[in-house]
Write an enzyme that holds these catalytic residues in place. Structure first.
Site, mmCIF file in Angstrom:
data_model
loop_
_atom_site.group_PDB
_atom_site.id
_atom_site.type_symbol
_atom_site.label_atom_id
_atom_site.label_comp_id
_atom_site.label_asym_id
_atom_site.label_seq_id
_atom_site.Cartn_x
_atom_site.Cartn_y
_atom_site.Cartn_z
ATOM 1 N N SER A 182 -1.790 -16.228 -29.182
ATOM 2 C CA SER A 182 -0.988 -15.710 -30.275
ATOM 3 C C SER A 182 -1.262 -14.236 -30.555
ATOM 4 C CB SER A 182 -1.281 -16.521 -31.550
ATOM 5 O OG SER A 182 -2.608 -16.297 -31.989
ATOM 6 N N SER A 195 -5.860 -17.636 -27.240
ATOM 7 C CA SER A 195 -4.994 -16.664 -27.913
ATOM 8 C C SER A 195 -5.391 -15.219 -27.681
ATOM 9 C CB SER A 195 -4.946 -16.952 -29.419
ATOM 10 O OG SER A 195 -4.287 -18.171 -29.660
ATOM 11 N N LYS A 214 -4.828 -7.340 -35.301
ATOM 12 C CA LYS A 214 -3.875 -8.428 -35.479
ATOM 13 C C LYS A 214 -3.641 -8.682 -36.965
ATOM 14 C CE LYS A 214 -3.414 -13.233 -33.801
ATOM 15 N NZ LYS A 214 -4.099 -14.265 -32.982
#
Length: 281
Positions: free
Chosen positions: A203, A227, A122
């Site tokens: 996310s 997330s 990420k």
């Protein structure tokens, strides 16, 4: 028709009229190998990390071939085709690293389960390479950390190839009270590969969408509250949020010191590898 995670994904992409999949010719072996082998680019779809490691050790394919296959699939599905917007950028040194790890395996042996395995991380984890770390924000575009986050450093030490950085809800979904899951100014809107008009959740949406579409062997996400587990769930994957504090958060763009942690996202079958996560050791 026997339904599986793979067949459902294929049906969803076909229903969206994405066209026939264009595959590259057989990937090359490392340049100093005595002979070149032919490996179909889709041979690594749904392959577990354990199966990849066993194939690498046995010499059935190389890390370069796996990396080339994933890069081709990112170009096909993330940049073109449905344009999933799951991957913000790919590592320009990925193939060079794959060659070096192939050479190391021949000369020194295998480091372990992740030696030569391409992994996406990420874009709120620092990587001290030619890629930037922006948390999806244009405000940090071009930012190049001077050192790896601890998680990335451990991945590299275990032999993993950092294939690229994944899209996310900008600033890990703390940008505003009206943010969209999976959207960032830098990467646009991440799409759910099973249903392109459905929310990929956030996310760590890019990490989950990339895994679901077989753009990598596994991915790293981060979670404050849902997330990792939520995007993994809606993309048909397993998301692991370790107990807060067991995994280092050094070099990760933060939200909450009492809730944040990094964790892995991967195909359920990947759990067939019985050893602990090397990056979390």
């Amino acid at each position: 028709m026997e339904w599986s995670r793979r067949s459902v994904l294929g049906a969803g992409l076909a229903a969206a009229a994405l066209g026939a999949r264009a595959r590259q010719a057989a990937a090359r072996d490392v340049s100093d190998a005595p002979a070149r082998k032919t490996v179909k680019p889709d041979a690594f779809d749904e392959m577990t990390i354990r199966e990849m490691d066993e194939g690498l050790v046995a010499g059935r394919f190389t890390s370069r071939q796996i990396t080339e296959a994933y890069l081709a699939r990112i170009e096909e599905l993330d940049r073109k085709g449905p344009a999933l917007h799951a991957v913000l950028e790919v590592n320009p040194e990925a193939l060079q690293i794959a060659d070096e790890l192939d050479k190391e395996r021949k000369e020194k042996g295998d480091r372990g389960a992740l030696h030569g395995i391409p992994v996406l991380v990420k874009d709120n984890l620092d990587t001290a390479d030619k890629m930037s770390c922006t948390a999806g924000s244009l405000a940090l575009e071009g930012s190049h950390p001077s050192r790896d986050s601890t998680v990335v450093a451990k991945l590299r030490a275990a032999g993993a190839i950092i294939l690229g950085k994944t899209n996310l809800s900008e600033w890990a979904n703390i940008r505003s009270t009206h943010s969209s899951s999976g959207w960032s100014a830098r990467g646009g809107q991440t799409l759910n590969p099973y249903a392109l008009d459905r929310c990929p959740s956030g996310s760590s949406s890019g990490s989950a969408a990339a895994c679901a579409a077989n753009l990598c062997a596994a991915a790293i996400g981060t979670e404050t509250d849902g997330s990792i587990t939520s995007p993994a769930s809606v993309c048909g994957l397993v998301g692991v949020k370790p107990t807060v504090g067991l995994v280092s958060r050094a070099g990760i763009v933060p939200i909450s010191r009492t809730q944040d942690t990094a964790g892995s996202i991967h195909d359920p079958c990947t759990l067939r590898y019985e050893t602990p996560e090397p990056w979390a050791a």
